[in-house]
Design a protein around this motif. Sequence first.
Motif, PDB file in Angstrom:
ATOM      1  N   MET A  10      38.330  34.168  51.728  1.00 15.43           N
ATOM      2  CA  MET A  10      37.660  33.276  50.785  1.00 15.43           C
ATOM      3  C   MET A  10      37.342  34.017  49.487  1.00 15.43           C
ATOM      4  SD  MET A  10      34.167  31.044  51.253  1.00 15.43           S
ATOM      5  CE  MET A  10      34.881  30.106  52.604  1.00 15.43           C
ATOM      6  N   THR A  33      38.971  36.614  48.088  1.00 10.37           N
ATOM      7  CA  THR A  33      40.162  36.820  47.256  1.00 10.37           C
ATOM      8  C   THR A  33      40.620  35.507  46.631  1.00 10.37           C
ATOM      9  OG1 THR A  33      41.588  36.615  49.215  1.00 10.37           O
ATOM     10  CG2 THR A  33      40.954  38.836  48.529  1.00 10.37           C
ATOM     11  N   ASP A  34      40.439  34.401  47.354  1.00  5.98           N
ATOM     12  CA  ASP A  34      40.801  33.095  46.813  1.00  5.98           C
ATOM     13  C   ASP A  34      39.917  32.740  45.620  1.00  5.98           C
ATOM     14  OD1 ASP A  34      42.316  30.581  46.944  1.00  5.98           O
ATOM     15  OD2 ASP A  34      40.396  29.692  47.558  1.00  5.98           O
ATOM     16  N   SER A  67      40.920  34.918  42.647  1.00 10.36           N
ATOM     17  CA  SER A  67      42.161  34.439  42.022  1.00 10.36           C
ATOM     18  C   SER A  67      41.909  33.231  41.139  1.00 10.36           C
ATOM     19  CB  SER A  67      43.199  34.098  43.100  1.00 10.36           C
ATOM     20  OG  SER A  67      43.573  35.231  43.817  1.00 10.36           O
ATOM     21  N   LYS A  68      41.064  32.334  41.602  1.00 17.23           N
ATOM     22  CA  LYS A  68      40.734  31.145  40.797  1.00 17.23           C
ATOM     23  C   LYS A  68      40.000  31.539  39.520  1.00 17.23           C
ATOM     24  CE  LYS A  68      40.684  27.872  44.634  1.00 17.23           C
ATOM     25  NZ  LYS A  68      39.872  27.011  45.522  1.00 17.23           N
ATOM     26  N   ASN A 126      44.245  37.921  52.862  1.00 17.09           N
ATOM     27  CA  ASN A 126      43.752  36.608  52.470  1.00 17.09           C
ATOM     28  C   ASN A 126      42.318  36.411  52.964  1.00 17.09           C
ATOM     29  OD1 ASN A 126      46.248  35.944  51.330  1.00 17.09           O
ATOM     30  ND2 ASN A 126      47.020  35.103  53.258  1.00 17.09           N
ATOM     31  N   ASN A 156      45.558  35.547  35.268  1.00 16.76           N
ATOM     32  CA  ASN A 156      46.000  35.683  36.657  1.00 16.76           C
ATOM     33  C   ASN A 156      47.399  36.273  36.780  1.00 16.76           C
ATOM     34  OD1 ASN A 156      46.636  33.075  35.474  1.00 16.76           O
ATOM     35  ND2 ASN A 156      47.591  32.557  37.432  1.00 16.76           N
TER      36      ASN A 156
END
Length: 503
Positions: A323, A325-326, A329-330, A321, A338
Motif C-alpha cells: 500500500m 509503494t502504491d 507512486s500516485k 508491492n 513518475n
Amino acid sequence: MGKTSKQAFNIFFGNSNYNVNENTAKFIEKLFGINWGNRIWDGNINAPQIAVDDELKQILLKCINIESISFDPVDRMKHSIGKSSIEILNSRLSILPGIVDAVVYPDQDEVYNLVKTLKKENIHITVYGGGTSVTGGLISKYTGKGRTVSIDTSKLKKIELRDGIVFCGAGFTGKELEEILNTKGKTMGNFPESFNYSTVGGWIATKESGQESNQYGDIEDMVSYIELVRTDGLFSDRYSPRSSSGISVKDVAMGSEGKCGIIMNAGIKVYNLPERRHYYSYFFKSFKDGIKSLMQMEKFPTVLRLSDETETEFLFLSQNNSMATDIFSKYLSLRQVNRGSLLILINNNARFKKPSNSVYSGRTIARIWENTRYERPYFGNVLWEHGLVPDTLETSVSWENIIKLYDEAILSFNNSIRELNIAGIIMSHISHFYIDGCAIYFTFIIKTDKTDDLIKIRKNMVNVFLHNGGSITHHHGLGKFFEEFAGDNSVFMKMLRDDIFDK
C-alpha cells in the motif's frame, strides 16, 4: 615435480542468495527470454591439475617461511582471476587465464628480501590485494612464458593512529580499517562499492574514489604518505601534511597498479565521525533536468547520486508491492515525475538546500540506498547464475560534454546489441561531482555466450567516452583491458616501471 588433485572454487564475492523480488524477476524474464527458475551456473570453477615447481619452492624458502608459501591450485587460480565481467564470462565458459606458479604471503619484514630474491632469479611478480580488480589487473602476460609469483598483501596490517592521520599496512580492507577507526570516533571517509573486500594498497594502486568523495576527496586527496618496496630498495617520503619537494613516492605509487613496486604502508587522513547524517530524496522530470540543476551547484553534499530514468525504474521494480509503494507512486504521478529521474542526497552534520526544479520524496529511499550500497555485486551474482552478463563502465567528463556523452554512450550500446543480435539493457547514474564536471557510471546487462560480444560493446563505449572528452576511467584503473586506450599517457609510467612487476 609433484601433482595436485583437482579442486573447485567459487568466483563470486559475498552472498550468492541475494533476494530478487517477483517484479524484478518477471521483468528480466520478459526482457531476456529466460526462465527465472533455471540457474545454469553456480559460480564454481574447477582448478586444473598444476605441477608444483620444486626449484621455485627452494628459491622461495630462502626468503620466506614455508607456512607463507602456497602451491595449492585453488590459491593459485584465485590469485590469477579478477572480478571483471570478461574474466567471469570466460570462467563460465571454462576459458581460464594463465595461472601463477606460486602464491606467497609475506609479512612486513619479509617483503624487500622476497622482491630482491625474485629479481635476482628473474621471476615475475603480480601483486594481490582484495582481488576486486575489474580491469584485468590480475592477468599476467608472463604466465606460461617464465615463472610468475603472486604476492598477497593480506599480512601487511601494521597500524598506528595519530592526530589527523592513520599509518596502516596496505593489506587492510576498507571494512577492517574503518571498524578500527570507528572505535576511536574516527573515519577515513573512503567508501567504494568494494569496501568490504578491497584494500588500502589496491585503492592507491588503482587511484580509486569512494562514494563520499564529494566531502572527503578521492584517494589522492586522502593519502599523505606511502612506503613503496621496489627491487632497488624501500622508498618513502618524509611525512608532512604537504610538500613541494619535487616528485614524491606518492606520485609514483598512485595509480601505478603494481607496476612500480609493492605499496607496503600508507598514511591516510582521518576525520571525526559525523554527529548526524541528513537524508533526502528528490525527483526530476528527466535525467537531463537533474543534470542541469546539479550543474548550478557550487558546493556538493557528502553523497549525491542522480539516476537516469531506466535506473530509476529498475530501482522501483526492486521494491515489493505494498500500500505504501502504491501511495508513493500516485504521489509521484500527481507531481508529474513518475517517469523521471531519482536523486539521492546525504549530508553529514548540516542540512542541505533542496536542488532547484526538484520534487521532494522523503528520506526513506536515501536510507535504503545507504543500507544496501555494497550489495550490487550480490545482485550481479544472481544474474551470472541465470546466464546473463552484467558489467559496468565509468568515466569523468566536463559539464559542457556530459549530456552529449551520455546520449552517445546509450546509443552506442543499443546499436551494438542490435548489430550483435543480443538482448540487453543499459542504465546510468552520476555519483562523483566536481566544480568542472562529474563522473558518470553505466551499468548494463546482456545475454551472450561470446566474450567477443562483451569486448566489442565495451570498446565502442570507451571510444565514445574519449570522443567526447571523457577519461578512460574515473576510479577503476587501467588494468590490462584499458591499456590500449592509454597512448602516450603511459610513457611516464613506463619510465618508472620496475621490470619484474606485472599486474
